[in-house]
Design an enzyme around this catalytic site. Structure first.
Site, mmCIF file in Angstrom:
data_model
loop_
_atom_site.group_PDB
_atom_site.id
_atom_site.type_symbol
_atom_site.label_atom_id
_atom_site.label_comp_id
_atom_site.label_asym_id
_atom_site.label_seq_id
_atom_site.Cartn_x
_atom_site.Cartn_y
_atom_site.Cartn_z
ATOM 1 N N GLU A 280 0.844 -1.190 0.000
ATOM 2 C CA GLU A 280 0.000 0.000 0.000
ATOM 3 C C GLU A 280 0.887 1.251 0.000
ATOM 4 O O GLU A 280 1.925 1.283 0.663
ATOM 5 C CB GLU A 280 -0.874 -0.015 1.256
ATOM 6 C CG GLU A 280 -1.755 1.209 1.446
ATOM 7 C CD GLU A 280 -2.397 1.256 2.831
ATOM 8 O OE1 GLU A 280 -3.471 1.868 2.963
ATOM 9 O OE2 GLU A 280 -1.813 0.684 3.784
ATOM 10 N N LYS A 343 -9.940 0.094 -2.013
ATOM 11 C CA LYS A 343 -10.218 -0.233 -0.617
ATOM 12 C C LYS A 343 -11.684 0.021 -0.286
ATOM 13 O O LYS A 343 -12.203 1.106 -0.506
ATOM 14 C CB LYS A 343 -9.316 0.603 0.289
ATOM 15 C CG LYS A 343 -9.371 0.231 1.760
ATOM 16 C CD LYS A 343 -8.342 1.042 2.543
ATOM 17 C CE LYS A 343 -8.263 0.605 4.002
ATOM 18 N NZ LYS A 343 -7.263 1.392 4.754
ATOM 19 N N CYS A 393 -4.479 -3.056 4.098
ATOM 20 C CA CYS A 393 -4.196 -2.599 5.457
ATOM 21 C C CYS A 393 -5.195 -3.155 6.466
ATOM 22 O O CYS A 393 -5.349 -4.359 6.597
ATOM 23 C CB CYS A 393 -4.146 -1.070 5.480
ATOM 24 S SG CYS A 393 -3.264 -0.392 6.919
#
Length: 531
Positions: A280, A343, A393
């Protein structure tokens, strides 16, 4: 194993002792999690909090549970101060502690049921902790599942349960073992001598079977054809939020590391990868809008002769709106817009600001937080050699987001993350979640970070090639691409739904006992609870 007459309704522990147990519970739950990894303390923490809130008024139960939550979450989430300062850290920790407080209140409410049928302690404890985690996973603002009991079990036999019922089943069994421990303590304290042996053996055996019995459960590990995967941890010049001001340096680090990998492949020092995965924020310069950044990534892909999964931020026509994405970048042809993932669960107060107009009335600093838009589909990316289940994440903490990728055909779980704004403890906590997901879905997995910790995880939860923190590293591994469809994957969120439904039934079912308790006169059997 029922309590003797006169003990069905007894006195709670003295308040100072109960408060000490609540604090000890928080400490035990903290030490069970990474980076300490004393997994066996999780059931101990459950037992200590259960003993603290038992037979108390609801208000006292909430307060003691809240004390446990504060003791757990303030040190557990300290790493949030590195990037966000003390106020978001305090707000997040308090919000999590409030839900533990609600669990403490529920535990106090259930006391008559546990007193009447002491054998019910393991069941009630398991249901209570599974239900409170279900609430924390969803509220407020989409929830924050950090600190789940299941995430403390990376080195425990109970990790195998993830393949049968996911994180909720692991939490249920660990908490149930804690319930058996507190029942054992109460039994020793209150039962007659002649019944002690049978009762003690029963509760001790229950705890032992719950914690160590899962070691006998079989796991079907991924097998079949393999694919060679490289993860690139390029590192950043400086830790902290300042890494955002070093966007080009961070991109250059990952390009340089990939170029070096290509050189090692050409020299025969490394295997030719089928896929390279960057973390990321490895290119916070949008390569779709910045030709220079795009050219650098293309050159790296051409040299390594393999597609690269790049973590980047994509701008929109509105300068305030962005997406956090992983996009597949092919040699020669460049970015593949059909193989990218945005995301789906941006972090509130860090990646977007809830209730921005209201928050702006308090401080204008809310406008420092950009508006990250959520993606609208699971992270299933076909790289040619393997189908990735990509999550970004903190998303690895959410059951449904990971499961959706496996339902979509993922053969390998990939977690792209950026720990440069946190510390090694946070990275190890994330890696523990990756270990559980690998077992849960019968897939090999990887975590790749800008600064570490990065590594691969096999289908049993064992970590391979783990990197150090705040260093550059490249790890190459062959992974098996044919994994089983586990019972946990097939059952979806039903284990959690059933646990929550049973918890609601228990909360309602204890009402007649509480009414009976309220109607008992001052004949010696009436409870005199400390306020």
């Amino acid at each position: 194993m029922s309590p003797e007459p006169g003990r069905v309704l007894g006195e709670p522990l003295r308040l100072p002792l109960a408060a000490a147990l609540a604090v000890a519970a928080g400490v035990a739950l903290l030490l069970a999690l990474p980076p300490y990894d004393l997994w066996w303390l999780s059931p101990v923490g459950v037992a200590l909090m259960a003993a603290a809130v038992h037979r108390r008024r609801l208000r006292a139960g909430f307060g003691l549970g809240f004390l446990t939550g504060v003791t757990l979450f303030f040190p557990l989430l300290w790493w949030t101060t590195i990037g966000a300062g003390w106020l978001p850290w305090a707000m997040l920790s308090v919000a999590q502690a409030v839900i533990i407080g609600i669990a403490g209140m529920a535990g106090a409410w259930l006391s008559p049921l546990a007193d009447r049928w002491r054998w019910s302690w393991p069941l009630l404890a398991g249901l209570l902790w599974t239900a409170q985690e279900a609430l924390r996973d969803r509220a407020p603002f989409g929830g924050f599942p950090w600190g789940r009991l299941a995430f403390s079990q990376g080195d425990a036999p109970t990790l195998r349960l993830a393949a049968y019922g996911g994180a909720p089943l692991v939490t249920f069994v660990v908490a149930a073992a804690g319930g058996a421990l507190v029942a054992l303590a109460l039994h020793l304290a209150h039962s007659k001598i002649k019944s002690n042996i049978v009762g003690t053996a029963g509760f001790a055996l229950t705890a032992a079977v719950l914690l160590f019995g899962p070691a006998a459960l079989p796991l079907t590990e991924p097998a079949g054809p393999t694919s060679t995967i490289a993860i690139v941890q390029g590192n950043v010049p400086r830790l902290g939020l300042d890494f955002n001001a070093q966007r080009r340096a961070v991109l250059d680090n990952h390009v340089s590391a990939t170029r070096q990998l290509a050189a090692d492949v050409a020299a025969g020092k490394q295997k030719q990868p089928d896929l390279v995965v960057w973390p990321e924020n490895s290119s916070d310069i949008d390569p779709l809008r910045n030709d220079d950044a795009g050219d650098e990534i293309s050159a790296a892909a051409d040299l390594i002769k393999a597609p690269i999964l790049v973590g980047t931020l994509q701008r929109t026509d509105d300068p305030e709106d962005i997406y956090n994405v992983g996009i597949l970048w092919w040699p020669r042809t460049g970015p593949d817009l059909d193989q990218q993932y945005a995301k789906r669960h941006p972090v509130p107060f860090a990646e977007y600001m809830p209730l921005r107009p209201i928050a702006r009335l308090v401080t204008d600093k809310v406008d420092l937080v950009r508006n990250m838009l959520p993606g609208d589909h699971p992270g299933v990316i076909n790289t040619g050699s393997v189908i990735l289940g990509d999550v970004i994440c903190f998303e690895v903490a959410y059951d449904g987001i990971v499961r959706d990728t496996v339902d979509g055909g993922a053969q390998l779980l990939a977690v792209q993350t950026n720990n440069a704004t946190f510390n090694e403890a946070e990275a190890l906590q994330q890696l523990a979640m990756v270990r559980l997901r690998a077992v849960e879905h019968g897939r090999e997995a990887l975590m790749v970070s800008t600064v570490g910790v990065s590594g691969f995880v096999d289908g049993t939860g064992e970590v391979h090639g783990a990197t150090g923190f705040n260093t550059a590293a490249v790890v190459v591994r062959d992974i098996a691409t044919e994994g089983p469809r586990t019972l946990a994957t097939r059952s979806g969120n039903w284990p959690e739904v059933v646990a929550v439904a049973l918890m609601v039934a228990a909360l309602a079912g204890v009402l007649p006992l509480r009414r009976r308790r309220a109607n008992i006169g001052n004949d010696g059997d009436k409870v005199s609870e400390e306020r």
